[in-house]
Motif scaffolding. Structure first.
Motif, PDB file in Angstrom:
ATOM      1  N   ASP A  64       4.914  -4.822   4.606  1.00 40.81           N
ATOM      2  CA  ASP A  64       5.180  -3.956   3.461  1.00 40.81           C
ATOM      3  C   ASP A  64       3.895  -3.465   2.818  1.00 40.81           C
ATOM      4  N   ASP A  75       2.854  -3.862  -0.160  1.00 33.25           N
ATOM      5  CA  ASP A  75       2.149  -4.861  -0.977  1.00 33.25           C
ATOM      6  C   ASP A  75       1.180  -5.678  -0.119  1.00 33.25           C
ATOM      7  N   ARG A  76       1.503  -5.827   1.166  1.00 28.74           N
ATOM      8  CA  ARG A  76       0.582  -6.547   2.037  1.00 28.74           C
ATOM      9  C   ARG A  76      -0.551  -5.631   2.500  1.00 28.74           C
ATOM     10  N   ALA A 110      -0.924  -4.899  -5.170  1.00 29.30           N
ATOM     11  CA  ALA A 110      -0.805  -4.062  -6.366  1.00 29.30           C
ATOM     12  C   ALA A 110      -2.013  -4.137  -7.293  1.00 29.30           C
ATOM     13  N   ARG A 111      -2.694  -5.294  -7.308  1.00 28.04           N
ATOM     14  CA  ARG A 111      -3.797  -5.381  -8.273  1.00 28.04           C
ATOM     15  C   ARG A 111      -4.911  -4.382  -7.986  1.00 28.04           C
ATOM     16  N   LEU A 121      -4.351  -1.344  -7.282  1.00 34.53           N
ATOM     17  CA  LEU A 121      -3.886  -0.024  -7.719  1.00 34.53           C
ATOM     18  C   LEU A 121      -4.307   0.242  -9.162  1.00 34.53           C
ATOM     19  N   ARG A 122      -4.979  -0.747  -9.751  1.00 38.77           N
ATOM     20  CA  ARG A 122      -5.388  -0.590 -11.142  1.00 38.77           C
ATOM     21  C   ARG A 122      -6.644   0.265 -11.217  1.00 38.77           C
ATOM     22  N   SER A 123      -6.467   1.555 -10.962  1.00 39.22           N
ATOM     23  CA  SER A 123      -7.600   2.478 -10.944  1.00 39.22           C
ATOM     24  C   SER A 123      -7.049   3.890 -11.028  1.00 39.22           C
ATOM     25  N   ASP A 137      -4.896  -9.868   1.102  1.00 39.23           N
ATOM     26  CA  ASP A 137      -4.278 -11.199   0.984  1.00 39.23           C
ATOM     27  C   ASP A 137      -3.903 -11.753   2.353  1.00 39.23           C
ATOM     28  N   SER A 149       6.916  -0.057  -1.397  1.00 37.97           N
ATOM     29  CA  SER A 149       6.649   0.899  -2.467  1.00 37.97           C
ATOM     30  C   SER A 149       6.170   2.243  -1.924  1.00 37.97           C
ATOM     31  N   ARG A 178       3.532   3.740  -2.810  1.00 35.83           N
ATOM     32  CA  ARG A 178       2.098   3.896  -3.056  1.00 35.83           C
ATOM     33  C   ARG A 178       1.368   4.547  -1.884  1.00 35.83           C
ATOM     34  N   HIS A 237      -1.575   4.689  -1.847  1.00 40.25           N
ATOM     35  CA  HIS A 237      -2.749   3.842  -1.691  1.00 40.25           C
ATOM     36  C   HIS A 237      -2.744   3.152  -0.323  1.00 40.25           C
TER      37      HIS A 237
END
Ligand code: SF4
Lengths: 469, 199
Positions: free
Chosen positions: B22, B24-25, B29-30, B32-34, B47, B79, B81, B83
């Motif tokens: 997925d 998230d892998r 998400a951390r 994406l804080r940008s 991770d 998601s 994203r 990203h």
């Protein structure tokens, strides 16, 4: 020719067939938030473009907002930067934003419906995969990436492949203690996490017909977890009555005219579907995920799958999930110890969800080993819950009562799991690392089941739990 | 926007095994804080890499410089994203070969000029084994003949017609196309009941 809702809405918004065979589709409502839009505005500026229909884009802030101390500037500098960027972009482009001071801020998929922005027959896009939620109103709503957010800002259009429609009928009667969350987890377990790729899911049948809008939103919300980018329910009396009087819904005579159009969009009797699936609601029991994707679930009174008894192709994935989760194949899921209980997210943080969770814990206390929090989906949900006194039920049971936001659903804020913590969560994703700790573990379930687990300190069957207390 | 045709992608391959990997892998998400996509490539599979230690293919210097990523089923689920494909592309990957992809991930990748082609499960596993056996193996994904091959084997690859055409004629970036017909867009908007005051 009889048609499906998807065809009717699609055709009403089709601008033209593109040379490559895709459809250029007009987007009736574009929702944006702070995570996936700043790069889109930058790309647009880089090309010297501007927002073509600024009044068809609406912004709110949800993913990064702290749910404890919301004073500005946020203590979290990165979060403050992201919110400032959104505010600046909205101001420059003339886009309306529901910020923390608006009283209407919240998770984008909770806010759109409750403000009456989400309406039947619209095409709705948002840089977020759970945009499928809005399909509960009979809108065609889907998640998009940042480049597509840029496209919608620039042109109010998207280039899309047509979708097939699978009708999923849920008939019969749900047992007590069995919720919309259990229905959608059942659907995903049966059809698989990628069974819906290429499809829109049309949810139908007595059970869906009798559901409230909140429940329909829970179902549509998780369509994407089954691989379906779009999920929808045909508009009916429930839809129309939900919208009556909402702030951005049509008013007076216009509302009556709108209602006629909305109802006309429902799939016609005799419309043909590429696929049909039927589910007996009576057989569904409270469901809990045990693995690392939302399709890996069991009923609360079942045991975990044993890899050794599975066909080869499934074995590896099940082993990987059990190992990550620290669970043993063949064990019952009930009795699994939890460290954190989270009632929140765009799946299950509306007023009716909070009511159910409060009903379960009324007069009881969270287990001493459990950290429990309730994060309303929006400021409006929070206010309504407080008017009913739900916050007092949660607080006296030892739950934290927070401000609105995505919170621990994906932990882009301060709310997160630590280390190997196990979380009973009403959210929608149990992916590895989803709740902020790379090795944190998530069990998905209904808000009532989360509430029961919070009190018991372990997974329990809410049906017997409620009777015993 | 200069038109960039994508006819073929050649180079070594990074094999990443597993179903339902997925977003998230791919990028937790951390990160994406940008407000930009800059630097995301550093956190690709972060991770997973930490948990697998040296055994994660991305941590293996032998795969350094790979331009193809070979994956299994339902890659990129989760998601929306962008990203995720951004991190992959910024890491130097120019095409992804796999059994199947989530729809949003696929669309996001097209928008970045990153073809995601599908092959049979057997072909995906064979290609992964080839890269694992000899990381310097050179692969060529040819979008004209729709094949993915090494010096010794060749498999048919699939791509929906619209996406394929976009890469071949350089029109994969949809924005220009969508901006072409303003009057027709206006026309559709003016016909929609909810934009014309329900008359
Ligand atoms: S609550 Fe969770 S799933 Fe919903 S929009 Fe927020 S982060 Fe995404």
């Amino acid at each position: 020719m009889p048609s499906t809702l998807l065809e009717k809405v699609w055709n009403a918004h089709a601008v033209r067939k593109l040379p490559n065979g895709q459809t250029q589709l007009f987007v009736g409502l574009h929702l944006i938030h702070e995570v996936t839009s700043p790069q889109a505005f930058d790309m647009l500026r880089g090309r010297g473009g501007q927002v073509m229909f600024p009044d068809r884009t609406i912004a709110t802030v949800d993913h990064i907002v702290p749910t404890k101390d919301q004073r500005r500037p946020f203590l979290d500098v990165m979060a403050e930067d992201m919110l400032s960027a959104l505010e600046r972009n909205c101001r420059e482009a003339g886009v309306r934003m529901f910020d923390l001071a608006s009283g209407s801020q919240g998770i984008v998929h909770v806010v759109g419906p409750e403000l009456g922005l989400t309406q039947p027959g619209m095409t709705i896009a948002c840089g977020d995969s759970h945009t499928s939620t809005h399909g509960a109103f009979g809108a065609v709503a889907f998640g998009i990436g940042t480049s597509q957010v840029r496209d919608v800002l620039a042109s109010q259009c998207l280039a899309l492949e047509p979708l097939k429609v699978r009708r999923i009928r849920v008939d019969g009667q749900l047992g007590s203690g069995v919720y919309a969350k259990d229905v959608i987890l059942e659907i995903i377990r049966r059809l698989g996490v990628n069974g819906g790729v290429g499809y829109a899911y049309e949810y139908a049948g007595d059970v869906i017909d009798n559901m409230s809008m909140d429940e329909r939103m829970t179902i549509c919300n998780m369509s994407i977890e089954g691989g379906a980018r779009v999920g929808y329910v045909n508009p009916d009396d429930t839809t129309v009555e939900y919208l009556r009087g909402r702030r951005f819904a049509p008013q007076g005579d216009e509302f009556e005219r709108a209602a006629v159009w909305w109802r006309s969009l429902a799939s016609d009797g005799g419309a043909s579907f590429q696929d049909e699936v039927s589910i007996d609601a009576g057989a569904i029991r409270p469901t809990v995920t045990w693995g690392i994707n939302p399709g890996q679930s069991v009923y609360v009174d079942e045991r975990l799958p044993k890899p050794s008894t599975l066909p080869r192709e499934e074995r590896e994935a099940v082993e990987e999930a059990l190992t990550f989760m620290g669970l043993a194949g063949g064990d019952p899921i009930a009795g699994t110890r939890i460290d954190v209980a989270f009632v929140g997210s765009c799946t299950n943080a509306r007023l009716s969800d909070l009511r159910e969770a409060a009903r379960v814990i009324q007069g009881q206390h969270v287990a001493p080993t459990v950290r429990a929090l309730v994060v309303p989906g929006s400021q409006a949900v929070r206010d309504a819950a407080e008017r009913e006194g739900l916050h007092r039920v949660f607080l006296s049971a030892g739950f934290e009562w927070r401000g609105a936001g995505c919170s621990m659903c994906l932990a882009m804020n301060q709310d997160r799991l630590e280390g190997r913590e196990v979380c009973a969560s009403s959210s929608n994703r149990n992916f590895k690392g989803r709740q902020g700790s790379p090795v944190g573990r998530t069990l998905l379930m209904s808000p009532a089941m989360v509430a029961a687990a919070a009190v018991a300190g372990e997974i329990v069957d809410v049906r017997t739990f409620s009777r015993a207390h | 926007m200069p038109i960039e045709k994508i006819l073929a992608v050649s180079g070594t391959a990074l094999p990443v095994r597993g179903t339902n990997i997925d977003t998230d892998r791919i990028i937790p998400a951390r990160f994406l804080r940008s407000v930009s996509f800059d630097g995301l490539e550093r956190h690709l599979f972060e991770d997973d890499r930490a948990q697998a230690g040296e055994s994660h293919p991305l941590s293996n210097p032998a795969y350094h410089g790979a331009t193809l990523l070979v994956v299994n089923a339902n890659f990129g689920c989760g998601s929306s994203r962008e990203h995720a494909p951004q991190a992959i592309r910024r890491r130097g990957i120019r095409a992804v070969v796999g059994e199947s992809f989530s729809e949003i991930f696929f669309g996001n990748s097209v928008a970045l000029g990153l073809p995601c082609v599908t092959v049979t499960p057997e072909a995906a596993t064979d290609l992964q084994s080839a890269a694992e056996g000899e990381p310097r193996t050179s692969f060529t994904l040819d979008l004209q003949t729709m094949t993915i091959s090494t010096a010794t084997v060749s498999f048919p690859a699939h791509l929906p017609a619209a996406a394929r055409e976009g890469f071949l004629d350089g029109s994969w970036d949809a924005t220009g196309l969508l901006l072409e017909r303003y009057t027709e867009v206006r026309h559709v908007a003016d016909r929609l009941p909810y934009l014309r005051g329900w008359r």
